[in-house]
Design an enzyme around this catalytic site. Structure first.
Site, PDB file in Angstrom:
ATOM      1  N   SER B  20     -63.388  41.659  52.491  1.00  0.00           N
ATOM      2  CA  SER B  20     -64.370  41.232  51.404  1.00  0.00           C
ATOM      3  C   SER B  20     -65.618  41.941  51.519  1.00  0.00           C
ATOM      4  O   SER B  20     -66.625  41.420  50.910  1.00  0.00           O
ATOM      5  CB  SER B  20     -64.560  39.431  51.451  1.00  0.00           C
ATOM      6  OG  SER B  20     -65.202  39.194  52.639  1.00  0.00           O
ATOM      7  N   ASN B 105     -65.671  29.703  58.925  1.00  0.00           N
ATOM      8  CA  ASN B 105     -65.323  28.683  57.729  1.00  0.00           C
ATOM      9  C   ASN B 105     -66.536  27.956  57.485  1.00  0.00           C
ATOM     10  O   ASN B 105     -66.389  27.637  56.357  1.00  0.00           O
ATOM     11  CB  ASN B 105     -64.088  27.837  58.356  1.00  0.00           C
ATOM     12  CG  ASN B 105     -62.902  28.579  58.474  1.00  0.00           C
ATOM     13  OD1 ASN B 105     -62.806  29.876  57.986  1.00  0.00           O
ATOM     14  ND2 ASN B 105     -61.979  28.010  59.045  1.00  0.00           N
ATOM     15  N   THR B 150     -70.368  25.303   7.770  1.00  0.00           N
ATOM     16  CA  THR B 150     -69.244  24.847   8.576  1.00  0.00           C
ATOM     17  C   THR B 150     -68.000  25.387   7.826  1.00  0.00           C
ATOM     18  O   THR B 150     -68.125  25.811   6.779  1.00  0.00           O
ATOM     19  CB  THR B 150     -68.915  23.135   7.946  1.00  0.00           C
ATOM     20  OG1 THR B 150     -68.781  23.178   6.613  1.00  0.00           O
ATOM     21  CG2 THR B 150     -70.321  22.374   8.538  1.00  0.00           C
ATOM     22  N   HIS B 151     -67.114  25.776   8.829  1.00  0.00           N
ATOM     23  CA  HIS B 151     -65.802  26.462   8.411  1.00  0.00           C
ATOM     24  C   HIS B 151     -66.340  27.855   7.917  1.00  0.00           C
ATOM     25  O   HIS B 151     -65.520  28.553   7.164  1.00  0.00           O
ATOM     26  CB  HIS B 151     -65.018  25.735   7.235  1.00  0.00           C
ATOM     27  CG  HIS B 151     -64.844  24.224   7.664  1.00  0.00           C
ATOM     28  ND1 HIS B 151     -63.823  24.110   8.155  1.00  0.00           N
ATOM     29  CD2 HIS B 151     -65.460  23.071   7.401  1.00  0.00           C
ATOM     30  CE1 HIS B 151     -63.478  22.531   8.479  1.00  0.00           C
ATOM     31  NE2 HIS B 151     -64.905  22.174   7.673  1.00  0.00           N
ATOM     32  N   SER B 272     -72.252  54.745  16.239  1.00  0.00           N
ATOM     33  CA  SER B 272     -70.825  55.088  16.380  1.00  0.00           C
ATOM     34  C   SER B 272     -70.693  56.605  16.808  1.00  0.00           C
ATOM     35  O   SER B 272     -71.624  57.431  16.116  1.00  0.00           O
ATOM     36  CB  SER B 272     -70.171  54.837  15.141  1.00  0.00           C
ATOM     37  OG  SER B 272     -68.840  55.983  15.035  1.00  0.00           O
ATOM     38  N   LYS B 278     -73.440  54.060  11.193  1.00  0.00           N
ATOM     39  CA  LYS B 278     -73.251  52.732  12.019  1.00  0.00           C
ATOM     40  C   LYS B 278     -74.494  52.245  12.704  1.00  0.00           C
ATOM     41  O   LYS B 278     -75.290  52.891  13.457  1.00  0.00           O
ATOM     42  CB  LYS B 278     -72.056  52.883  12.981  1.00  0.00           C
ATOM     43  CG  LYS B 278     -70.680  52.555  12.163  1.00  0.00           C
ATOM     44  CD  LYS B 278     -70.545  51.166  11.504  1.00  0.00           C
ATOM     45  CE  LYS B 278     -69.576  50.434  11.613  1.00  0.00           C
ATOM     46  NZ  LYS B 278     -69.013  50.217  12.836  1.00  0.00           N
ATOM     47  N   ASN B 280     -74.330  48.947  15.231  1.00  0.00           N
ATOM     48  CA  ASN B 280     -73.656  47.711  15.684  1.00  0.00           C
ATOM     49  C   ASN B 280     -74.343  46.895  16.771  1.00  0.00           C
ATOM     50  O   ASN B 280     -74.986  47.106  17.352  1.00  0.00           O
ATOM     51  CB  ASN B 280     -72.206  48.400  16.319  1.00  0.00           C
ATOM     52  CG  ASN B 280     -71.288  49.066  15.623  1.00  0.00           C
ATOM     53  OD1 ASN B 280     -71.195  48.790  14.170  1.00  0.00           O
ATOM     54  ND2 ASN B 280     -70.934  50.354  16.121  1.00  0.00           N
ATOM     55  N   GLU B 285     -71.510  41.601  21.229  1.00  0.00           N
ATOM     56  CA  GLU B 285     -70.114  41.321  21.353  1.00  0.00           C
ATOM     57  C   GLU B 285     -69.821  41.368  22.905  1.00  0.00           C
ATOM     58  O   GLU B 285     -68.966  40.504  23.119  1.00  0.00           O
ATOM     59  CB  GLU B 285     -69.613  42.795  20.709  1.00  0.00           C
ATOM     60  CG  GLU B 285     -69.913  42.678  19.448  1.00  0.00           C
ATOM     61  CD  GLU B 285     -69.506  44.211  18.684  1.00  0.00           C
ATOM     62  OE1 GLU B 285     -68.297  44.553  18.807  1.00  0.00           O
ATOM     63  OE2 GLU B 285     -70.281  44.664  17.623  1.00  0.00           O
ATOM     64  N   TYR B 312     -59.240  25.317  55.445  1.00  0.00           N
ATOM     65  CA  TYR B 312     -59.638  26.682  54.727  1.00  0.00           C
ATOM     66  C   TYR B 312     -58.478  27.689  54.729  1.00  0.00           C
ATOM     67  O   TYR B 312     -57.603  27.526  55.729  1.00  0.00           O
ATOM     68  CB  TYR B 312     -60.661  27.495  55.826  1.00  0.00           C
ATOM     69  CG  TYR B 312     -61.024  28.687  55.148  1.00  0.00           C
ATOM     70  CD1 TYR B 312     -61.962  28.844  54.295  1.00  0.00           C
ATOM     71  CD2 TYR B 312     -60.356  29.876  55.530  1.00  0.00           C
ATOM     72  CE1 TYR B 312     -62.293  30.019  53.994  1.00  0.00           C
ATOM     73  CE2 TYR B 312     -60.871  31.147  55.112  1.00  0.00           C
ATOM     74  CZ  TYR B 312     -61.710  31.258  53.988  1.00  0.00           C
ATOM     75  OH  TYR B 312     -62.076  32.655  53.780  1.00  0.00           O
ATOM     76  N   GLN B 317     -61.291  33.324  49.661  1.00  0.00           N
ATOM     77  CA  GLN B 317     -62.093  34.536  49.691  1.00  0.00           C
ATOM     78  C   GLN B 317     -62.195  35.168  48.232  1.00  0.00           C
ATOM     79  O   GLN B 317     -63.300  35.334  47.861  1.00  0.00           O
ATOM     80  CB  GLN B 317     -61.722  35.710  50.589  1.00  0.00           C
ATOM     81  CG  GLN B 317     -62.284  37.164  50.513  1.00  0.00           C
ATOM     82  CD  GLN B 317     -61.734  37.838  51.818  1.00  0.00           C
ATOM     83  OE1 GLN B 317     -61.979  37.494  52.975  1.00  0.00           O
ATOM     84  NE2 GLN B 317     -61.036  38.991  51.139  1.00  0.00           N
ATOM     85  N   LYS B 320     -64.570  33.161  46.184  1.00  0.00           N
ATOM     86  CA  LYS B 320     -65.816  33.748  46.361  1.00  0.00           C
ATOM     87  C   LYS B 320     -66.096  34.891  45.333  1.00  0.00           C
ATOM     88  O   LYS B 320     -67.365  34.950  44.847  1.00  0.00           O
ATOM     89  CB  LYS B 320     -66.328  34.214  47.692  1.00  0.00           C
ATOM     90  CG  LYS B 320     -67.577  34.635  48.224  1.00  0.00           C
ATOM     91  CD  LYS B 320     -67.335  34.962  49.470  1.00  0.00           C
ATOM     92  CE  LYS B 320     -66.592  36.100  50.134  1.00  0.00           C
ATOM     93  NZ  LYS B 320     -66.680  36.537  51.393  1.00  0.00           N
TER      94      LYS B 320
END
Lengths: 492, 492, 492, 492
Positions: B20, B105, B150-151, B272, B278, B280, B285, B312, B317, B320
C-alpha cells in the site's frame, strides 16, 4: 385535475409510467395531516372561510379513519388523488381551495420528512432493543472463551462477549447517526410553493408548529429540490446494514459444522427441499443481501440526484421509491437480527476445545518475554514464531509440550540471552486458557474490564432510550394538539 | 521484518500486489507522530528505558523533517518501513521495541483517523470560503431577475440570488455533517493491538491525549476492524459533491448560448483543439464526473466492508485507498468551484429579457385571482392556464396583451363570476417584472426577505468559522504539546 | 413441507422475512413448465409410473390455466407452494415425487433463465420498434439543420437526423449485447441437484430439449450457484438504459423554452398542480431516474454475489428480486421512449434560426483555409478563432459581416500569407447554412451520406427482426412440443 | 496551444484540475501510432506534402523509441502535448498540420480503444493460463473427496476437483464475454472530428486499416461521445472479478484452521506484525477488495455517462481514468490468483476425515430409498431427515451405526412400507465415502464424468488459445505493416 394548459388527458401508458401510487400509500396519512395543518393555517390567516375549513377538515378526518375511501385510479399521485377526492365530495369551491399557497413540490417532501422521522424513531427503538439483547448475551458469555479472528484466521484468544461488546458499540454509533439525521429531517419545507414560494401571505411557522417540526427549510428552491437529508439518512441506513451484515457474517461462519461455535434456533433456520440433514442460516444470509439492496438504493439515490440541476424534477419520485424501500428493509432486518440473536445457541465446549488447540497465545508469549525478560518485542516475536513453526511441524502439538532440547536451538537462533528454563516457565504459564486473564489494556477481553464496559453500555442504552422517548413525546404532543385544533374547528 | 513463522520472503509479485506504499506517503507523517506518542507512553509506563526512548524520538524527528530518508522498498506498508528503518539505524534492541503493545491493525486506523480529522478541517475551511463567496454573489444579484426552473422548464419568476442562497443553505448542511463526522473520527483506536488488546500494561488514554483525540474507541475488535466512521465520512463527502455537482450543472446550463445567463471566465474555460470558437466549462464538467468518482469510492468502500466478518482483513487496505482518493478529489473540487464562481460573469440583461418573454407569472395571476377575487385556487389555475394556452397559440404574445374579447370566453368556460375588467386589471398588474415583489412567503425570492437571509447566513458562516478555528486550535495545541514532550525527553 | 430435521415450523416473522412469494408470481408459469418437463423425463427414464405422471401433468395443466388456484400462504417460495399444492390435491405418493432428482437450487435458476430469455426477446422486439421509429424520424429530419453540441455548447453545424442516427447505432449495439446475453442465458441448469447432482439416473439433455434450451450448464456447482449470466444481462440492461437516458436528456434540454427545438405531445407531458403554464417532460425524467434504478440494481447484484463463496446461498434470492425489477423497468422505459419520440413535435424554424446565429461553422472556415489556401490547421484555427473573438465583441455579428478593414490585422497577427479578399470569399461561402453540405467525411451529417446510412440501418433492423423471429419460433416450437407431449401422455 | 478565442492562459489551478496527464502515459504510445496513421492517410489523400509527412513521421519514431522526450508540463493532455512537441521541434508549418481533419474527441477514444484491445488480449491470455492451471489442479484432486457447501453448510459429498471444474466453466464464460467485447471495441472512431465530422476529404477506412481495426464507428456523434463499449468492457471486468473473488472466498474459508482443507504457500502469505503464529491469505483478501474497486469503477462510469447528453463532455475524461484503473487491477489480480492456486497445498486427509464425519450423504440415502424401494421422494426425505435428527441427538454418531431398534419407530412414523432390514442395508451401502461414486447425473462429481469434463475443457482452452493467437497475429500484422509504411515513407 391540473391540466389547465396541456390538451386532453395523459395517455394511459404515460400515466401508468409516471404514477407513484404504488408507494404513496406509505405517505398517504401524512398527506392528510399536512393538508389539515395547511387549511387550518389558511383559515387563521383569513385565506379560507370557516365553513369551508370545517367541511375540508371533516372529510379529511373521515379519510384518516378510513383511508380506503380514497380512490387513487386515474391520478398521478396521492396529492392529486386527495384533491380530486375532496373536489368530488365537496365541490370545487371547497375542495379546490386546499392547494392555495401550496404545491406538490413542497407537499411531497413534507410527507417524506414526516414519514422519515417516524421511521427513524421506530428504527432507533429497534436498535436499542437489539443493543440490550446483545448486552445480555455478552453478560452470559464472559466465560465463552474462543479465538478472536483476523483475516478469518485465529488471531488472539478472547471470548464471545468481546464480539457482542463490539457489536453494541457499533450499534450505538448507528443510533447516534440516526439521531443526528433526525435533526436534519425534522424541519418543515411546507410553504415553499413549487420552487419560488407564494404571493399568498401564508404562515410557514404555523404549519411547522402544527406538524411538530423544529424549524423550517427556509429557502424555497432548497426546500423543494434538495434531498441531501434523504441521502444522509440512506447513508446512515446503509452503514447500519453493514453493521448487521457483519454480525450476520460472523454468525454464519460460526454456525458452520467446521467452526461449530453457535447454532441458530430451529424455528429460524431453513432447510433443504432435497437434503434432509440441512439446517441453514437463511435469515442471516438475507440480512447480508438486504445490505446490498440498501446500498444499491443509496447509489440509485445519489445517481439520481447527481444528474439534476436545482429545482424539482420528476426523477426525485424514484428517489422516494428507493428511500421508502430502504426504510422498510432496514426495519425488518433489525427485527430478524434481534430474534435470531435472542434464540442463538452457544456451544461453549466447542469454543473452549478450539482455544486449547490454538496457537493464538503466541503474542502473549512474546509479550511476556518482553515484560519479564526484557526482550525487544521484535526479537520476542521471532522467537515465539519459531516455536509455533516447530510445534506445527510436530503435527500441531501444544507449545507447552516442546522440550528443553527443542527450545535451545531456537533461543540461540534468535540470539537472545534467555535461559531455556525461563522460556519453559513462560510457556507453562501463558497457556491459551489463561490468555484472556493476562490481558490488561483498556478495551481488551479481560472479563473484569468487560463487566465494567457492560455496565457503562447499559447506562448508555438507557440514556438513548430516554432521549428517544422524549423525541416521540414531542411529536405525539404536536399531533395530538393538531387533532384537538381540528376537533375544535369542526365543532365550531 | 515480521516473518517469524512463514518461511522465506514474499514473492516479489505478491509483495507488489499487497503493497500500500503508493498511498501510504499520505499517512506517513501521522505514523511518525503516532509512534512518538506510543514510545513516550511506553517510557512513562516503565516499559522502555530513557536512553532507548531518546534514540527513537531523535530518529523520528529526523524523519519528520526529512521524510524522504524513509526507504519504502521491500516493505508492505509504511508501518513496516518505519520499523525497518529504525532497526536499521538503531539496531533491533532499540528499533525492535516500537511495536511493544501495538499492532499494524490499530496503527493504520490511527493514522487514517489523524489524516481524516485534518482533512475534515481543511475541507470545512474551503466550504466556509465558498459559502462566503456565494453570499457575496447573492448580494450582488438581488436584482438579477430570472426564471426559476423545475423540470428544466421555466417555473416561477425569481432571481439569481435565490439560487445562491439555496446553495449556501445546502453547503451549511454539508458543513454540519462534516462537523458531526469529526466527532466520530476524533477518537483514538491506539492500544487495541491486533484485535484483542495487549497483556502489556499500556495507557491508552495517555496516547490519545498526546495525539489530541477526544476519547477512545474502546473495544479492541471494534477499534481495529470497524470502519463505519470512514463510511460516514465518505457518505458525507459524496453528499457534498452532489451539492457541488448540482451547482455545476446549473452553471453549465446557464452558460449555454441558448440560456446565456452566465459566462465562465476565460482563464477557467477550456477550448477545442478543432473548433476555434469554443469556450467550454470543462472544470465544472469535471466536478460532475468527480462526484461520480466519490460516489463510486463510497460504493467500493461499502461493498468491501459489507463482505467482511469482524476483525481486520486486508480488504480494508483498499478501503483506505479509495478514502484517501475521495478526500483529495473533494478538496480540489471545492477549490475550483470557488474560483469559478468568483470569476463568473453574470448577464443580467439576458435574464431580464427572458423573464419578460416568460409565462412563469401564471401562478401569480392565479394566486391574485384567489386573493383579490375569492376564486378557488383550482378554478383560478384553470383560468390562468387557459390564458397561457391562448397566448401561446397567438405566437407567444404576453398575457397582458390579451384582449377583452379574447378573455370573455375563457371566463365563461371556467364558470367563475369574474368580470372581464377585473381580469384585465390583474393581468396588467401582475407582470413578470413585478412578480418577485409580490412574493410574500418566508424563504421566497422577495429581495426584502433575501437581504434578511443573507444577514443571518453571514452570521452563521462566522459561527462555523469560529467553531472550526477552535477545533484546529485544540489539535494544534495537542501536537505542539507532543512536540514539547518530545523535545524535553530528547534533551534529558 | 421440507422440515425433516429442524423441529417445528418457522416463526411467522422468519417466514415472512425469507419469503420470495411477492416476486415469484413472475416465475410461477415457468416453474410449472419446468416441473412438467421434469416428470415427463422421470417417466421416460422409468423413474415414475404412467398413472402418477398423468395425475401430475393434469393437475399442472389446471394450474397453468388457472394459476390463482395455487395457494402460496405459509410457503417460502413458489417451489414449495407447487409441491404443497400437488401433495394436497394428489397425495404424497403422487405429489411427493416431483422433486425426485431435483432441488430448489437448480429449479429457481431454471425458472429465472426461462423468464430471462422471454424478456430478452420482448425487450429486443421493443428496441427494434424504437430503432425503426427513430430511423423514420431521421428521414423526416434530414433538413432539420441545428447545431451539434459538445460540452452542451454549440460545436459544429449538423442536423437533427444526425442525433437520431447516432441513437439508432447505439440501440443496435444494445441489441447485439442482448443477443449475446441470450446465448449465455439459454442453457439448462436443471438436473444439477442442490449442488452436487443426483444419484438418480436423470436425463438432463432430455429436459433441456423439452424446455427449448440449447445446451446445459454442465457442472452442478456452477449451474446452481453462478449468476454471471444474470450479472451480464443486468449490465446489458444498465447500458441500454444509459442509452435511453442520454436520449431523454437530449430531448429534455431541447424542450426547454431556451432551446425550443422540440416539444413533447400534450398527452405525454405532465403539468403542475400550482403553475398553470407548465408543460413538463416528466416521463423522460423518469427514464433518467429509472436508469439510476437499474444501475443500482446491478450494483446490488454485484455486491450480493461478490460476498459469496461457491454454492447456493439465500442471498441469491434478493439477486432475483432486483433482476426481475430491472427487466420490468427496462421494458416500460422502452415503451414510453418510443411513444414520446413518435409524437415528438419538431420546431425546424427555431433550429434554423439558431444555426444562423451560431459561430459553429468556425471549424469549417478553418478547414477551408487549410484546403484552399494551404494554411497549417493550427494557423487556420487561430485565425478563425480571432474572427470569432472579434465578432463576439461586436455584439455577436455574423462572421460574414466582418469588414476587410477588420480582417486585415487578424491576418497579420496570425502571420499567414493569406490575402484579405481570399478570406472574405471564404467567409461568404462557408456560412452556417452551407456547413453541412461541405462536410465530406464518412459518418458526417452530410444528407447524402445520411440517406445511405438510413438505408443500411433499415436493412440491419430487418436482419435483427428476422433473427429475433427465428429465436422466438424456436422457443415456441419447443414449448408447443412440450404441450403436445403433455397432451399425449395425459390421454394415454 | 488551442486557445484561439479565450483570452490568456488557463489558471494553473484550473489546468491542474483538468489535466489527465497522470494517466495519459498509458495511452501515449497509441496516440503516436494513431498520429502516424493519420498523417500517412493525409499524405495519401494529397492533404499533406511528402516532406512534411517525413518530418512528422521521423519525429514520431523518435518519440516512440524514447517517450520520455515528450514534455507534458503545461498541457491538458497527451494530445496537446504531442502537437506542442511537434510544433516546437518542427515548426507550426509542419507540426501544426497533424490535427487536420482530426479532433481530440475522436483521438482520445481511438487511443482508449487501442489500449483496450491490447488489454483484452493480455487479460484473455492470463485467463487461459489460469484455466489451464485450474484444470491441472482438478486432475490432481479427483480423489480429494470433501463436502460441497451450500449456505456455507455441508450439503452433498463431492470433491475438490468439482470446485475447480466449476471455476474453469466460469472463467470460460468470462473469456467469451471478453471476446465479444473485443469485437465491439475493435472499431475505429478516427475521422469523426469533434462531433460532426470534417469538410476535409479524409479516408476513415484507410486509417482504420493501418491501425488494425475491423470496421468503423460510423456516425460521428456516436463515435465521439458513446462509451457503451467501455461500459460493456468494465461490466465484463467486474463479472470476471466476481469470479475471482468467489474463488478467493472459497480458498480463504478452506484455509481457516477450522476447515483446514488447503494452505497458501508461505511466499504468498502475509503474517502479523504482532502475532508471530499468523499466516494470512492477504493476497486473496485483496482480490476480494479489488473486486469492489472494479465494481465501484463501473458504477462511477455508469453514473458519469448517465448524466450526459449526447456529444463529448469533459466528464468522459474521468471515465477514462477509472477504466484504465480497472484494466490494471484486473490484470494483476489474475496474475496473483494464478500464482496462489499454483502453489496451493491441499490437505486431502483433513477433507476425507470431514467427509467421514458428515451427514451430507443424507440425500443419497433418500434417493436410494426412492430408487430401490419406490418411496416417494418427499417420504424418503422425511425418513432420512429423522435419521439425521436421531444421530445428532446421539452426539453425532454416523448414520450407519443406528440400530434396528432405533430405526423402527422412524419407519413407522413416516408410514412407509419399508422393512428395517432394507433400511439397514441401504445405510450400510450408502456411506459418505461411496457417495460420489453413486452420483450419476451429468455434471455431477462422479470422477468418471469429471475426467471427461477435463478432457473437453482442455480442448476448449486450446481452441480459445488459438483464437487469441489469431487475434493477436492480426493486430501485429497491421502494426508491422504500419511500421513498414512509416519506414518506406521516411526513406522516400
Amino acid at each position: 385535475m391540473y391540466r389547465s394548459r396541456p390538451k386532453g388527458n395523459l395517455e394511459p401508458e404515460s400515466l401508468n409510467f409516471m404514477s407513484s401510487l404504488q408507494v404513496d400509500n406509505e405517505i398517504a396519512s401524512y398527506d392528510i395531516l399536512g393538508t389539515q395543518a395547511h387549511v387550518i393555517m389558511l383559515y387563521e390567516k383569513n385565506l379560507l372561510r370557516l365553513e369551508i375549513l370545517k367541511k375540508i377538515l371533516c372529510e379529511l378526518q373521515i379519510l384518516r379513519r378510513n383511508p380506503k375511501q380514497l380512490e387513487m385510479k386515474g391520478c398521478e399521485d396521492i396529492h392529486e388523488a386527495l384533491e380530486t377526492h375532496l373536489v368530488k365530495k365537496l365541490g370545487i369551491e371547497v375542495g379546490g381551495r386546499i392547494q392555495t399557497g401550496r404545491s406538490r413540490n413542497d407537499q411531497v417532501i413534507l410527507d417524506v420528512r414526516m414519514k422519515a422521522r417516524d421511521e427513524i424513531n421506530s428504527i432507533s427503538s429497534k436498535i436499542i432493543i437489539l443493543i440490550e439483547r446483545i448486552l445480555r448475551k455478552a453478560e452470559e458469555n464472559l466465560d465463552s472463551v474462543m479465538p478472536l479472528y483476523t483475516h478469518l484466521q485465529q488471531a488472539q484468544i478472547g471470548n464471545l462477549a468481546h464480539y457482542f461488546l463490539a457489536y453494541s458499540e457499533q450499534l450505538f454509533r448507528d443510533l447516534e447517526r440516526l439521531s443526528f439525521a433526525y435533526t436534519g429531517i425534522n424541519k418543515s419545507p411546507l410553504g415553499s410553493g413549487p420552487v419560488g414560494g407564494s404571493t399568498i401571505p401564508i404562515d410557514r411557522k404555523r404549519t411547522a408548529l402544527l406538524l411538530g417540526f423544529e424549524g423550517l427549510i427556509t429557502n424555497s428552491i432548497d426546500a423543494t429540490s434538495s434531498r441531501d437529508a434523504i441521502l444522509e439518512l440512506m447513508s446512515t441506513l446503509s452503514i447500519l446494514m453493514v453493521t448487521l451484515s457483519r454480525i450476520a457474517e460472523d454468525i454464519i461462519i460460526w454456525s458452520t459444522q467446521e467452526f461449530g461455535y453457535v447454532e441458530i434456533a430451529d424455528n429460524f433456520a431453513s432447510t433443504s427441499s432435497a437434503m434432509p440433514h440441512k439446517k441453514n442460516p437463511d435469515p442471516l444470509e438475507l440480512v447480508r443481501s438486504k445490505t446490498a439492496l440498501v446500498a444499491g438504493n443509496l447509489l440509485t439515490a445519489i445517481t439520481i440526484l447527481k444528474g439534476l440541476p436545482s429545482g424539482y424534477s420528476r426523477d426525485l419520485q424514484d428517489l422516494k421509491v428507493v428511500f421508502l424501500n430502504s426504510l422498510s428493509v432496514v426495519s425488518s432486518s433489525l427485527g430478524i437480527s434481534d430474534a435470531i440473536i435472542k434464540s442463538l445457541m452457544i456451544h461453549k465446549r466447542r469454543m473452549k476445545q478450539t482455544v486449547l488447540d490454538s496457537y493464538a497465545s503466541s503474542i502473549d508469549i512474546a509479550e511476556q518475554l518482553v515484560m519479564k525478560k526484557g526482550l525487544a518485542f521484535r526479537t520476542a516475536h521471532r522467537l515465539s514464531g519459531s516455536l509455533v513453526k516447530l510445534a506445527i511441524s510436530k503435527k500441531m502439538v501444544p507449545l507447552s509440550s516442546l522440550s528443553k532440547h527443542e527450545l535451545e536451538p531456537i533461543i540461540v537462533e534468535t540470539s537472545s540471552h534467555l535461559k531455556v528454563e525461563e522460556l519453559l516457565k513462560i510457556l507453562a504459564e501463558v497457556t491459551p486458557e489463561k490468555s484472556v486473564l493476562l490481558r490488561s489494556s483498556e478495551g481488551s477481553p479481560n472479563p473484569v474490564q468487560q463487566k465494567l464496559a457492560i455496565k457503562l453500555l447499559k447506562v448508555r442504552a438507557q440514556k438513548y432510550s430516554d432521549k428517544l422517548a422524549k423525541r416521540r413525546k414531542h411529536l405525539n404532543y404536536a399531533l395530538d394538539s393538531l387533532e384537538n385544533v381540528v376537533s375544535s374547528y369542526t365543532k365550531m
